[in-house]
Design a protein around this motif. Structure first.
Motif, PDB file in Angstrom:
ATOM      1  N   TYR A 200       6.201  20.601 -24.205  1.00 15.82           N
ATOM      2  CA  TYR A 200       6.176  21.895 -23.525  1.00 15.82           C
ATOM      3  C   TYR A 200       6.314  23.073 -24.491  1.00 15.82           C
ATOM      4  O   TYR A 200       6.639  24.186 -24.081  1.00 15.82           O
ATOM      5  CB  TYR A 200       7.255  21.920 -22.447  1.00 15.82           C
ATOM      6  N   GLY A 201       6.062  22.821 -25.782  1.00 17.59           N
ATOM      7  CA  GLY A 201       5.916  23.922 -26.731  1.00 17.59           C
ATOM      8  C   GLY A 201       7.193  24.494 -27.310  1.00 17.59           C
ATOM      9  O   GLY A 201       7.185  25.611 -27.825  1.00 17.59           O
ATOM     10  N   PHE A 202       8.291  23.741 -27.283  1.00 20.53           N
ATOM     11  CA  PHE A 202       9.550  24.247 -27.821  1.00 20.53           C
ATOM     12  C   PHE A 202       9.890  23.655 -29.190  1.00 20.53           C
ATOM     13  O   PHE A 202      10.979  23.890 -29.703  1.00 20.53           O
ATOM     14  CB  PHE A 202      10.702  23.964 -26.847  1.00 20.53           C
ATOM     15  N   GLY A 203       8.970  22.878 -29.752  1.00 18.36           N
ATOM     16  CA  GLY A 203       9.263  22.246 -31.035  1.00 18.36           C
ATOM     17  C   GLY A 203      10.370  21.218 -30.889  1.00 18.36           C
ATOM     18  O   GLY A 203      10.504  20.575 -29.850  1.00 18.36           O
ATOM     19  N   TYR A 204      11.184  21.092 -31.930  1.00 17.17           N
ATOM     20  CA  TYR A 204      12.318  20.154 -31.866  1.00 17.17           C
ATOM     21  C   TYR A 204      13.546  20.920 -31.379  1.00 17.17           C
ATOM     22  O   TYR A 204      14.318  21.479 -32.158  1.00 17.17           O
ATOM     23  CB  TYR A 204      12.584  19.508 -33.222  1.00 17.17           C
ATOM     24  N   ASN A 205      13.705  20.986 -30.071  1.00 20.39           N
ATOM     25  CA  ASN A 205      14.793  21.730 -29.435  1.00 20.39           C
ATOM     26  C   ASN A 205      15.381  20.838 -28.345  1.00 20.39           C
ATOM     27  O   ASN A 205      14.826  20.723 -27.253  1.00 20.39           O
ATOM     28  CB  ASN A 205      14.258  23.037 -28.850  1.00 20.39           C
ATOM     29  N   ALA A 208      16.314  22.552 -24.838  1.00 20.05           N
ATOM     30  CA  ALA A 208      15.157  22.707 -23.952  1.00 20.05           C
ATOM     31  C   ALA A 208      14.670  21.348 -23.477  1.00 20.05           C
ATOM     32  O   ALA A 208      14.353  21.159 -22.291  1.00 20.05           O
ATOM     33  CB  ALA A 208      14.034  23.442 -24.689  1.00 20.05           C
ATOM     34  N   GLY A 209      14.617  20.375 -24.382  1.00 20.07           N
ATOM     35  CA  GLY A 209      14.141  19.049 -24.026  1.00 20.07           C
ATOM     36  C   GLY A 209      15.009  18.366 -22.989  1.00 20.07           C
ATOM     37  O   GLY A 209      14.497  17.708 -22.065  1.00 20.07           O
ATOM     38  N   ALA A 210      16.334  18.517 -23.107  1.00 21.53           N
ATOM     39  CA  ALA A 210      17.242  17.913 -22.132  1.00 21.53           C
ATOM     40  C   ALA A 210      17.059  18.549 -20.757  1.00 21.53           C
ATOM     41  O   ALA A 210      17.062  17.861 -19.729  1.00 21.53           O
ATOM     42  CB  ALA A 210      18.686  18.064 -22.601  1.00 21.53           C
ATOM     43  N   ASN A 211      16.908  19.875 -20.737  1.00 20.60           N
ATOM     44  CA  ASN A 211      16.691  20.568 -19.462  1.00 20.60           C
ATOM     45  C   ASN A 211      15.393  20.103 -18.801  1.00 20.60           C
ATOM     46  O   ASN A 211      15.353  19.806 -17.596  1.00 20.60           O
ATOM     47  CB  ASN A 211      16.636  22.076 -19.684  1.00 20.60           C
ATOM     48  N   ILE A 212      14.318  20.034 -19.593  1.00 17.89           N
ATOM     49  CA  ILE A 212      13.014  19.648 -19.043  1.00 17.89           C
ATOM     50  C   ILE A 212      13.014  18.194 -18.619  1.00 17.89           C
ATOM     51  O   ILE A 212      12.568  17.851 -17.519  1.00 17.89           O
ATOM     52  CB  ILE A 212      11.909  19.917 -20.085  1.00 17.89           C
ATOM     53  N   ALA A 213      13.514  17.311 -19.496  1.00 17.10           N
ATOM     54  CA  ALA A 213      13.515  15.879 -19.182  1.00 17.10           C
ATOM     55  C   ALA A 213      14.354  15.583 -17.944  1.00 17.10           C
ATOM     56  O   ALA A 213      13.971  14.768 -17.102  1.00 17.10           O
ATOM     57  CB  ALA A 213      14.029  15.083 -20.378  1.00 17.10           C
ATOM     58  N   GLY A 214      15.498  16.271 -17.814  1.00 13.90           N
ATOM     59  CA  GLY A 214      16.336  16.081 -16.628  1.00 13.90           C
ATOM     60  C   GLY A 214      15.637  16.551 -15.367  1.00 13.90           C
ATOM     61  O   GLY A 214      15.670  15.868 -14.334  1.00 13.90           O
ATOM     62  N   PHE A 215      14.991  17.720 -15.454  1.00 16.16           N
ATOM     63  CA  PHE A 215      14.259  18.241 -14.298  1.00 16.16           C
ATOM     64  C   PHE A 215      13.132  17.294 -13.905  1.00 16.16           C
ATOM     65  O   PHE A 215      12.938  16.998 -12.712  1.00 16.16           O
ATOM     66  CB  PHE A 215      13.686  19.618 -14.623  1.00 16.16           C
ATOM     67  N   LEU A 216      12.378  16.798 -14.876  1.00 24.41           N
ATOM     68  CA  LEU A 216      11.258  15.909 -14.573  1.00 24.41           C
ATOM     69  C   LEU A 216      11.724  14.612 -13.919  1.00 24.41           C
ATOM     70  O   LEU A 216      11.067  14.092 -13.010  1.00 24.41           O
ATOM     71  CB  LEU A 216      10.475  15.597 -15.854  1.00 24.41           C
ATOM     72  N   LYS A 217      12.864  14.094 -14.372  1.00 24.84           N
ATOM     73  CA  LYS A 217      13.374  12.851 -13.785  1.00 24.84           C
ATOM     74  C   LYS A 217      13.723  13.057 -12.312  1.00 24.84           C
ATOM     75  O   LYS A 217      13.398  12.225 -11.461  1.00 24.84           O
ATOM     76  CB  LYS A 217      14.598  12.364 -14.561  1.00 24.84           C
ATOM     77  N   VAL A 218      14.385  14.172 -12.005  1.00 31.09           N
ATOM     78  CA  VAL A 218      14.724  14.472 -10.613  1.00 31.09           C
ATOM     79  C   VAL A 218      13.457  14.717  -9.786  1.00 31.09           C
ATOM     80  O   VAL A 218      13.310  14.213  -8.665  1.00 31.09           O
ATOM     81  CB  VAL A 218      15.658  15.701 -10.528  1.00 31.09           C
ATOM     82  N   ALA A 219      12.519  15.486 -10.348  1.00 27.88           N
ATOM     83  CA  ALA A 219      11.274  15.780  -9.637  1.00 27.88           C
ATOM     84  C   ALA A 219      10.481  14.514  -9.350  1.00 27.88           C
ATOM     85  O   ALA A 219       9.946  14.314  -8.233  1.00 27.88           O
ATOM     86  CB  ALA A 219      10.428  16.761 -10.446  1.00 27.88           C
ATOM     87  N   ASP A 220      10.386  13.623 -10.346  1.00 34.22           N
ATOM     88  CA  ASP A 220       9.670  12.368 -10.141  1.00 34.22           C
ATOM     89  C   ASP A 220      10.319  11.518  -9.055  1.00 34.22           C
ATOM     90  O   ASP A 220       9.621  10.893  -8.226  1.00 34.22           O
ATOM     91  CB  ASP A 220       9.620  11.570 -11.454  1.00 34.22           C
ATOM     92  N   ALA A 221      11.657  11.503  -9.029  1.00 34.58           N
ATOM     93  CA  ALA A 221      12.353  10.735  -7.996  1.00 34.58           C
ATOM     94  C   ALA A 221      12.086  11.317  -6.603  1.00 34.58           C
ATOM     95  O   ALA A 221      11.878  10.579  -5.640  1.00 34.58           O
ATOM     96  CB  ALA A 221      13.861  10.726  -8.282  1.00 34.58           C
ATOM     97  N   MET A 222      12.077  12.649  -6.510  1.00 33.05           N
ATOM     98  CA  MET A 222      11.793  13.298  -5.217  1.00 33.05           C
ATOM     99  C   MET A 222      10.369  13.005  -4.759  1.00 33.05           C
ATOM    100  O   MET A 222      10.130  12.734  -3.574  1.00 33.05           O
ATOM    101  CB  MET A 222      12.039  14.810  -5.326  1.00 33.05           C
ATOM    102  N   MET A 223       9.441  13.038  -5.713  1.00 36.97           N
ATOM    103  CA  MET A 223       8.044  12.729  -5.374  1.00 36.97           C
ATOM    104  C   MET A 223       7.907  11.283  -4.899  1.00 36.97           C
ATOM    105  O   MET A 223       7.237  10.986  -3.906  1.00 36.97           O
ATOM    106  CB  MET A 223       7.163  12.964  -6.599  1.00 36.97           C
ATOM    107  N   ALA A 224       8.569  10.365  -5.622  1.00 38.60           N
ATOM    108  CA  ALA A 224       8.468   8.942  -5.288  1.00 38.60           C
ATOM    109  C   ALA A 224       9.025   8.657  -3.886  1.00 38.60           C
ATOM    110  O   ALA A 224       8.559   7.738  -3.203  1.00 38.60           O
ATOM    111  CB  ALA A 224       9.218   8.110  -6.330  1.00 38.60           C
ATOM    112  N   GLN A 225      10.021   9.443  -3.460  1.00 42.78           N
ATOM    113  CA  GLN A 225      10.613   9.250  -2.138  1.00 42.78           C
ATOM    114  C   GLN A 225       9.904  10.055  -1.045  1.00 42.78           C
ATOM    115  O   GLN A 225      10.340  10.053   0.113  1.00 42.78           O
ATOM    116  CB  GLN A 225      12.093   9.622  -2.189  1.00 42.78           C
ATOM    117  N   GLY A 226       8.855  10.746  -1.440  1.00 42.16           N
ATOM    118  CA  GLY A 226       8.094  11.515  -0.450  1.00 42.16           C
ATOM    119  C   GLY A 226       8.783  12.770   0.026  1.00 42.16           C
ATOM    120  O   GLY A 226       8.500  13.277   1.110  1.00 42.16           O
ATOM    121  N   LEU A 227       9.690  13.297  -0.791  1.00 45.14           N
ATOM    122  CA  LEU A 227      10.460  14.477  -0.383  1.00 45.14           C
ATOM    123  C   LEU A 227       9.750  15.773  -0.763  1.00 45.14           C
ATOM    124  O   LEU A 227      10.203  16.846  -0.388  1.00 45.14           O
ATOM    125  CB  LEU A 227      11.854  14.434  -1.013  1.00 45.14           C
ATOM    126  N   VAL A 228       8.687  15.682  -1.530  1.00 42.10           N
ATOM    127  CA  VAL A 228       7.944  16.884  -1.936  1.00 42.10           C
ATOM    128  C   VAL A 228       6.486  16.716  -1.541  1.00 42.10           C
ATOM    129  O   VAL A 228       5.898  15.661  -1.786  1.00 42.10           O
ATOM    130  CB  VAL A 228       8.034  17.084  -3.457  1.00 42.10           C
TER     131      VAL A 228
END
Length: 228
Positions: A200-205, A208-228
């Motif tokens: 996502y363009g932040f280099g080695y940060n 930022a990576g922890a924030n994005i990776a955490g958000f993606l994990k939650v988002a993927d779980a919500m998608m998999a459960q049909g909540l989005v």
């Protein structure tokens, strides 16, 4: 270890300052020493000790775990150690790596500037948010490799998961088996954070990576459960 490796470095030959002297700090000391570093400090609520020859893990564990004594007892028994009042982050000699393992907001902006002035290249957190926002800004401004608690401190939760797996399987893991599982988990967390940051363009940060990776994990779980 992974953060240093990703940037062409290692613990070998480094001087390390650790805050705290409880469970997390003790095993951070043990692991950093195994990886070739010299850990020169630990602390408690009364102050800190410095031993340029390296903190003696066995003596520290005896003082803190068995005798439940203050670190002044460690310094009294170790001729190469000196005892000091106040925060270890006021220490004004050169060292390479800071591992805050004590408490929340123990490093503010001014303390972070002192850490940078001592030549520190890497800060990795072993407590719940030990660096405040001003400190994190100082790390970023000075190019310090920074492992945020939201990623690095996941090791404690990971150990709880390993323990639950052990209990549910009615088995007993050796310390070596626990460490091998924990290392795989933590390498995976580092890589997920580093990859997300790069993607996502932040280099080695890793923040930022922890924030994005955490958000993606939650988002993927919500998608998999049909909540989005």
């Amino acid at each position: 270890e992974e953060m240093l490796k990703a940037n062409g470095d290692s613990f070998a030959g480094k001087k390390v300052v650790i805050s705290g002297s409880g469970n997390v700090a003790q095993f951070a000391l043990q692991k950093a020493t195994e990886l070739g570093a010299t850990v020169i400090s630990v602390s408690d609520s009364n102050g800190y000790v410095i031993d340029e020859n390296g903190i003696d893990f066995d003596l520290l564990a005896d003082v803190k775990n068995k005798r439940r004594a203050r670190l002044t007892a460690y310094a009294a028994e170790k001729s190469t150690a000196t005892s000091h009042e106040g925060s270890v982050w006021t220490y004004a000699e050169k060292y390479d790596i800071a591992l805050p393992c004590a408490t929340q907001n123990e490093i503010n902006g001014e303390a972070a500037k002192r850490i940078v002035a001592q030549g520190v290249i890497c800060v990795s957190e072993g407590a719940n948010m030990p660096s405040d926002l001003d400190a994190i800004a100082v790390y970023k401004e000075n190019g310090i490799f920074y492992g945020p608690a939201k990623a690095a401190n996941a090791g404690g939760v990971a150990c709880s998961c390993i323990e639950m797996g052990q209990n549910s399987g009615k088995t007993v893991f050796t310390p070596e088996q626990v460490y091998a599982q924990l290392k795989d988990i933590m390498v995976g967390i580092h890589d997920a954070c580093a990859n997300a940051s790069q993607t996502y363009g932040f280099g080695y940060n890793l923040v930022a990576g922890a924030n994005i990776a955490g958000f993606l994990k939650v988002a993927d779980a919500m998608m998999a459960q049909g909540l989005v």
